[in-house]
Design an enzyme around this catalytic site. Structure first.
Site: not given
Ligand code: NAD
Length: 495
Positions: A187, A239-241, A244, A261, A296, A396
């Site tokens: 996705k 994505g975000s904590t 996650g 991650e 991140c 963050e």
């Molecule tokens: P986000 O968590 O808002 O979204 C990430 C993904 O999750 C998107 O595709 C989103 O559509 C999906 N998502 C959102 N809600 C969901 C749910 N309830 N169930 C399943 N999927 C869902 O994060 P973002 O704003 O896209 O990215 C920024 C964050 O990602 C920051 O916190 C950053 O630190 C983190 N990040 C981490 C890494 C790593 O490798 N550790 C790399 C890049 C970004």
């Protein structure tokens, strides 16, 4: 609203972008779409992508399930051949993908998007190369017994991507999962879906139908269905904590493995013996200012030894002020724009808080670096100094905001560096090898760099401690642990 073909140079064609399911381009089952506005030109409706829902997730997972037996049964050299062919195809389209990334994410084409495409190619080559390492062991069990293990793929992997560097993160998941014999439903993030859909188009000619399905939609609809779908055997989430944690709970309820991650608030520690122009350049790179701090692994907590505090800060400010903010597609641009209005407001609110917090001083406000007439979500670099306790030093921000904290002895700075819920990356600038490696041992982070601040190296293990996540990607070990399971087979031999 109708799509508008932009008049700006190098704009991709305005069009509706389908998802890729079971080897064919598809729209959402209920015909709904999400509008895509480039962050550098939010007034332009450049594209629409399907707003995938439960039915679309179901279709994609079923397609991946159907493709799984054939894909896992293939000799690894055949999977390898196909991954290497994808690497060649992506490389041949690297410039197009880089420009699309700049449009999709707001990241500058020269400093970010082009290197990201190179990493994507390298990751396909790397995981194609190690596809034959998915193997087991034979025990020296004596006569009469053959005791061996095999590593098997998990099945269907549901992968969820963020928007900040979508191709690189797709590259950490797709070739690793496929090399090990899994099939996938990926996705894309709703904020930067185009590059991942284009990647799916480039992969399609080399993969059997259904092996790689790419869907789009909102996290709370499409993403939430994917992580809860009974046909998904493993979730790989970046994505975000906050999200996650929810994804991890959904996986735990079904007792399926999940790699997470997540976020980071990474320490960047400078010892007095390391002060040089090269170190200051490295600190800048580690802070990911040229990705607008939207990383991140951004080294956004800078710990400077008190004896060199002013000297390093002066050098840093001088170099930050030279960064050129501008259109992500412009080759002269160092730093593009943030992803969306929400993120722009969020960064601004942290800055306002910094300005009104007693004991915090503004070291650098780059507001006059912003060229006039730019329409997108641009934000200039901002540097504050204060202590490690205030909110800007703990949360963050995911923007070009750095906090600087003075320190005096190693125990003190390592305690401050580790005083965080996060533990993703750390940067240590120190020429004394004993001191540097002692600190590397004591730092609570999944990835420590000494005297360098660049991005992940293909083949290294990458992932976080604490609330920065669970599991490792990018490496052979990560592939084996994250995308395979061990089966032990013990055979009694009669002669
Ligand atoms: P986000 O968590 O808002 O979204 C990430 C993904 O999750 C998107 O595709 C989103 O559509 C999906 N998502 C959102 N809600 C969901 C749910 N309830 N169930 C399943 N999927 C869902 O994060 P973002 O704003 O896209 O990215 C920024 C964050 O990602 C920051 O916190 C950053 O630190 C983190 N990040 C981490 C890494 C790593 O490798 N550790 C790399 C890049 C970004």
């Amino acid at each position: 609203m109708t799509l508008v073909q932009p008049t700006w140079t190098e704009a991709p064609p305005a069009r509706d972008w389908p998802m890729q399911v079971a080897g064919i381009p598809v729209e959402a089952a209920d015909g709904r779409w999400l509008d895509v506005h480039p962050p550098s030109r939010p007034e332009t409706l450049l594209a629409r992508v399907p707003r995938g829902g439960a039915v679309d997730v179901d279709r994609a997972v079923n397609a991946a399930r159907e493709a799984f037996p054939g894909w896992r049964a293939m000799h690894f050299t055949e999977r390898q051949r196909r991954l290497l062919a994808i690497a060649d195809a992506v490389e041949a389209h690297a410039d197009e993908l880089a420009r699309l990334t700049a449009v999709d994410t707001g990241n500058a084409v020269r400093t970010q998007a082009r290197p990201e495409c190179r990493v994507l190619v390298d990751l396909f080559r790397y995981f194609g190369g190690v596809a034959g390492e998915v193997k087991g062991v034979v025990l020296p069990a004596g006569d009469g017994q053959l005791q061996y293990s095999v590593r098997e793929p998990l099945g269907v992997v549901g992968a969820i991507l963020p928007w900040n560097s979508p191709l690189m993160i797709a590259g950490m998941k797709i070739p690793a999962a496929l090399a090990a014999g899994n099939t996938m439903v990926v996705k894309a993030a709703e904020d930067a879906p185009l590059t991942v859909l284009r990647l799916a188009e480039l992969c399609a000619p080399f993969l059997p139908d259904g092996v790689l399905n790419v869907i789009t939609g909102l996290g709370i609809e499409c993403g939430a269905h994917l992580v809860r779908h009974p046909g998904v055997d493993k979730v790989s989430f970046t994505g975000s904590t906050a999200v996650g944690l929810d994804v991890g709970k959904a996986a735990a309820e079904r007792l399926i493995p999940a790699s997470l991650e997540l976020g980071g608030k990474n320490p960047n520690i400078v010892w007095p013996d390391a002060v040089s122009e090269e170190t200051i350049d490295g600190i800048l790179t580690a802070m990911r200012f040229t990705r607008q701090g939207q990383s991140c692994t951004a080294g956004s907590r800078l710990f400077l030894h008190r004896s060199i505090f002013d000297e390093v800060l002066d050098g840093l400010v001088r170099k930050v002020a030279q960064l050129r903010i501008g259109d992500p597609l412009d080759e002269a641009t160092d730093m593009g724009c943030l992803i969306n209005a929400k993120q722009h407001r969020r960064v601004a609110s942290y800055i306002e808080e910094g300005l009104s917090t007693p004991g915090v001083s503004l070291v650098y406000d780059g507001a006059d670096m912003l060229p006039a007439g730019l329409e997108g979500y641009y934000h200039a670099p901002t540097i504050f100094s204060g202590d490690n306790e205030w909110r800007l030093a703990r949360e963050e921000i995911f923007g070009p905001v750095m906090v600087v904290v003075p320190w005096e002895d190693d125990d003190e700075v390592l305690a401050m560096a580790n005083d965080s819920n996060y533990g993703l990356a750390a940067y240590l600038w120190c020429k004394d090898v004993d001191r540097a490696l002692g600190a590397a041992r004591r730092i609570e982070a999944g990835w420590v760099q000494v005297n360098q601040g660049g991005g992940q190296m293909v083949g290294q293990s990458y992932g976080g401690f604490k609330q920065s996540g669970i599991g490792r990607e990018v490496s052979l070990e990560g592939m084996l642990e994250g995308f395979t399971q061990i089966k032990q087979i013990n055979v009694r031999l009669s002669r």
